[in-house]
Design a protein around this motif. Sequence first.
Motif, PDB file in Angstrom:
ATOM      1  N   ILE A 194     -25.566  63.095  54.412  1.00  0.00           N
ATOM      2  CA  ILE A 194     -24.929  62.702  55.666  1.00  0.00           C
ATOM      3  C   ILE A 194     -23.739  61.789  55.378  1.00  0.00           C
ATOM      4  N   PRO A 195     -22.528  62.334  55.294  1.00  0.00           N
ATOM      5  CA  PRO A 195     -21.336  61.483  55.160  1.00  0.00           C
ATOM      6  C   PRO A 195     -21.043  60.792  56.487  1.00  0.00           C
ATOM      7  N   LEU A 196     -20.585  59.543  56.423  1.00  0.00           N
ATOM      8  CA  LEU A 196     -20.369  58.816  57.668  1.00  0.00           C
ATOM      9  C   LEU A 196     -19.302  57.747  57.492  1.00  0.00           C
ATOM     10  N   LEU A 197     -18.708  57.384  58.613  1.00  0.00           N
ATOM     11  CA  LEU A 197     -17.735  56.296  58.672  1.00  0.00           C
ATOM     12  C   LEU A 197     -17.870  55.616  60.020  1.00  0.00           C
ATOM     13  N   ASN A 198     -18.383  54.381  60.001  1.00  0.00           N
ATOM     14  CA  ASN A 198     -18.528  53.577  61.224  1.00  0.00           C
ATOM     15  C   ASN A 198     -19.319  54.309  62.312  1.00  0.00           C
ATOM     16  N   GLU A 199     -20.574  54.623  61.987  1.00  0.00           N
ATOM     17  CA  GLU A 199     -21.444  55.323  62.946  1.00  0.00           C
ATOM     18  C   GLU A 199     -22.699  54.500  63.244  1.00  0.00           C
ATOM     19  N   GLU A 200     -22.571  53.191  63.344  1.00  0.00           N
ATOM     20  CA  GLU A 200     -23.730  52.321  63.534  1.00  0.00           C
ATOM     21  C   GLU A 200     -24.542  52.661  64.781  1.00  0.00           C
ATOM     22  N   GLU A 201     -23.885  53.140  65.822  1.00  0.00           N
ATOM     23  CA  GLU A 201     -24.584  53.404  67.077  1.00  0.00           C
ATOM     24  C   GLU A 201     -25.486  54.624  67.010  1.00  0.00           C
ATOM     25  N   SER A 202     -25.136  55.591  66.188  1.00  0.00           N
ATOM     26  CA  SER A 202     -25.887  56.849  66.168  1.00  0.00           C
ATOM     27  C   SER A 202     -26.918  56.936  65.049  1.00  0.00           C
ATOM     28  N   LEU A 203     -26.849  56.045  64.048  1.00  0.00           N
ATOM     29  CA  LEU A 203     -27.654  56.211  62.840  1.00  0.00           C
ATOM     30  C   LEU A 203     -29.165  56.158  63.097  1.00  0.00           C
ATOM     31  N   LYS A 204     -29.625  55.201  63.894  1.00  0.00           N
ATOM     32  CA  LYS A 204     -31.070  55.065  64.113  1.00  0.00           C
ATOM     33  C   LYS A 204     -31.634  56.284  64.838  1.00  0.00           C
ATOM     34  N   GLU A 205     -30.918  56.755  65.834  1.00  0.00           N
ATOM     35  CA  GLU A 205     -31.370  57.934  66.571  1.00  0.00           C
ATOM     36  C   GLU A 205     -31.382  59.171  65.667  1.00  0.00           C
ATOM     37  N   LEU A 206     -30.350  59.309  64.855  1.00  0.00           N
ATOM     38  CA  LEU A 206     -30.283  60.446  63.947  1.00  0.00           C
ATOM     39  C   LEU A 206     -31.405  60.395  62.919  1.00  0.00           C
ATOM     40  N   TYR A 207     -31.634  59.218  62.351  1.00  0.00           N
ATOM     41  CA  TYR A 207     -32.687  59.052  61.348  1.00  0.00           C
ATOM     42  C   TYR A 207     -34.057  59.400  61.921  1.00  0.00           C
ATOM     43  N   THR A 208     -34.362  58.891  63.095  1.00  0.00           N
ATOM     44  CA  THR A 208     -35.651  59.157  63.738  1.00  0.00           C
ATOM     45  C   THR A 208     -35.833  60.650  63.999  1.00  0.00           C
ATOM     46  N   TRP A 209     -34.766  61.298  64.421  1.00  0.00           N
ATOM     47  CA  TRP A 209     -34.801  62.721  64.715  1.00  0.00           C
ATOM     48  C   TRP A 209     -35.052  63.543  63.449  1.00  0.00           C
ATOM     49  N   ILE A 210     -34.378  63.191  62.362  1.00  0.00           N
ATOM     50  CA  ILE A 210     -34.558  63.910  61.095  1.00  0.00           C
ATOM     51  C   ILE A 210     -35.982  63.739  60.569  1.00  0.00           C
ATOM     52  N   ILE A 211     -36.493  62.520  60.610  1.00  0.00           N
ATOM     53  CA  ILE A 211     -37.857  62.255  60.131  1.00  0.00           C
ATOM     54  C   ILE A 211     -38.864  63.076  60.926  1.00  0.00           C
ATOM     55  N   LYS A 212     -38.648  63.174  62.219  1.00  0.00           N
ATOM     56  CA  LYS A 212     -39.545  63.971  63.082  1.00  0.00           C
ATOM     57  C   LYS A 212     -39.571  65.427  62.625  1.00  0.00           C
ATOM     58  N   VAL A 213     -38.405  65.990  62.338  1.00  0.00           N
ATOM     59  CA  VAL A 213     -38.329  67.386  61.895  1.00  0.00           C
ATOM     60  C   VAL A 213     -38.973  67.543  60.522  1.00  0.00           C
TER      61      VAL A 213
ATOM     62  N   HIS B 161     -42.524  69.926  59.704  1.00  0.00           N
ATOM     63  CA  HIS B 161     -42.519  71.072  58.796  1.00  0.00           C
ATOM     64  C   HIS B 161     -43.067  70.722  57.413  1.00  0.00           C
ATOM     65  N   ASN B 162     -43.526  69.480  57.269  1.00  0.00           N
ATOM     66  CA  ASN B 162     -44.163  69.050  56.027  1.00  0.00           C
ATOM     67  C   ASN B 162     -43.262  69.286  54.802  1.00  0.00           C
ATOM     68  N   TYR B 163     -41.999  68.933  54.945  1.00  0.00           N
ATOM     69  CA  TYR B 163     -41.048  69.086  53.847  1.00  0.00           C
ATOM     70  C   TYR B 163     -41.132  67.902  52.886  1.00  0.00           C
ATOM     71  N   ALA B 164     -40.977  68.179  51.588  1.00  0.00           N
ATOM     72  CA  ALA B 164     -40.678  67.125  50.620  1.00  0.00           C
ATOM     73  C   ALA B 164     -39.161  66.962  50.661  1.00  0.00           C
ATOM     74  N   TYR B 165     -38.690  65.752  50.914  1.00  0.00           N
ATOM     75  CA  TYR B 165     -37.266  65.596  51.237  1.00  0.00           C
ATOM     76  C   TYR B 165     -36.703  64.293  50.688  1.00  0.00           C
ATOM     77  N   GLU B 166     -35.385  64.240  50.684  1.00  0.00           N
ATOM     78  CA  GLU B 166     -34.641  63.005  50.503  1.00  0.00           C
ATOM     79  C   GLU B 166     -33.459  63.038  51.475  1.00  0.00           C
ATOM     80  N   ILE B 167     -33.141  61.891  52.029  1.00  0.00           N
ATOM     81  CA  ILE B 167     -31.976  61.755  52.908  1.00  0.00           C
ATOM     82  C   ILE B 167     -30.985  60.846  52.195  1.00  0.00           C
ATOM     83  N   ILE B 168     -29.802  61.355  51.938  1.00  0.00           N
ATOM     84  CA  ILE B 168     -28.773  60.569  51.252  1.00  0.00           C
ATOM     85  C   ILE B 168     -27.647  60.270  52.233  1.00  0.00           C
ATOM     86  N   PHE B 169     -27.554  59.016  52.646  1.00  0.00           N
ATOM     87  CA  PHE B 169     -26.452  58.584  53.503  1.00  0.00           C
ATOM     88  C   PHE B 169     -25.256  58.232  52.615  1.00  0.00           C
ATOM     89  N   LEU B 170     -24.102  58.778  52.964  1.00  0.00           N
ATOM     90  CA  LEU B 170     -22.883  58.593  52.171  1.00  0.00           C
ATOM     91  C   LEU B 170     -21.890  57.801  53.000  1.00  0.00           C
TER      92      LEU B 170
END
Length: 319
Positions: free
Chosen positions: A7-26, A30-39
């Motif tokens: 996830i590349p980003l620039l000044n997205e403080e308002e959306s990050l928590k909602e996006l993170y929660t949404w990704i974790i839910k998905v 689906h029981n994925y083994a995953y990593e999330i890399i914020f850039l």
Amino acid sequence: MNLSILIPLLNEEESLKELYTWIIKVMQEHNYAYEIIFLDDGSTDSSWAIIEEFAQDNSNVKGIRFMKNFGKSQALHAGFAKAQGDVIITMDADLQDSPEEIPGLYEMIVNGKYDLVSGWKKKRYDSVVAKNLPSKLFNWAARKTSGVELNDFNCGLKAYKNIVVKNIEVSGEMHRYIPVLAKNAGFGKIGEKVVQHQARKYGETKFGMERFINGFLDLITIWFLSRFGKRPMHLFGALGSVMFIIGFMLAGFIGISKLYYMYNDMRYSLVTNNPWFFIALTSMILGTQLFLAGFLGEIILRTKNNEERYKVASEVNFI
């Protein structure tokens, strides 16, 4: 590991928590083994502090922070180098890309049919004049020039096999053309999936109309690199030789004409009064310069060093 989500980003403080929660839910559904890399591409707000909080709570969350804004391509390059998943998903941080699309993209890769799948925002919520129409024109030009039949080159939501991202070089502003870079690297199984596009919820877009101008310039660059990047002499040398030969033939014709007039005691003017003399001279000079440009390009290719294109300020959760 099944998935790496970049996830590349620039000044997205308002959306990050909602996006993170949404990704974790998905991921959990689906029981994925995953990593999330914020850039973090040099954010000046609290984006990095939020990413560090995620990383403290979840060891699957990782982050890379640039010292300043180096661009989306550089952010993706850094992420591709670190990604460990069998499938790599890229998506924007502004909530316009839906994490619900991840499973569908993942399945299209793991079934072995595609090396790369690009999202297609068929129904968009952007301004028609500011984005939709320029985007359609841009995508048409990209298809015709590259030979890659995608409807939406600009969509940030894409899925890749791990081997693809490890074998392409994303630089400058070439993130738009990763499918073309993949094709040029030998990964020809490129697919497309219609994905949901959402209206921007927070803040304003970081890209203006200049991105389309830059996009067309990058398109010309990638066309040249794909055809002549390995052998620039094939283009510049050929053009230079043709122009030099044309100039030389014109100069020869002028010289023969003067000798003819002299032999027959006919009146003639100075060679420098003939406009074709200057056309011939210009053609030979330009031909020589183009030939030298190709020659120098060949030398540079054989002696170039890979320069560092960005500076990393800090990382979290990378071993």
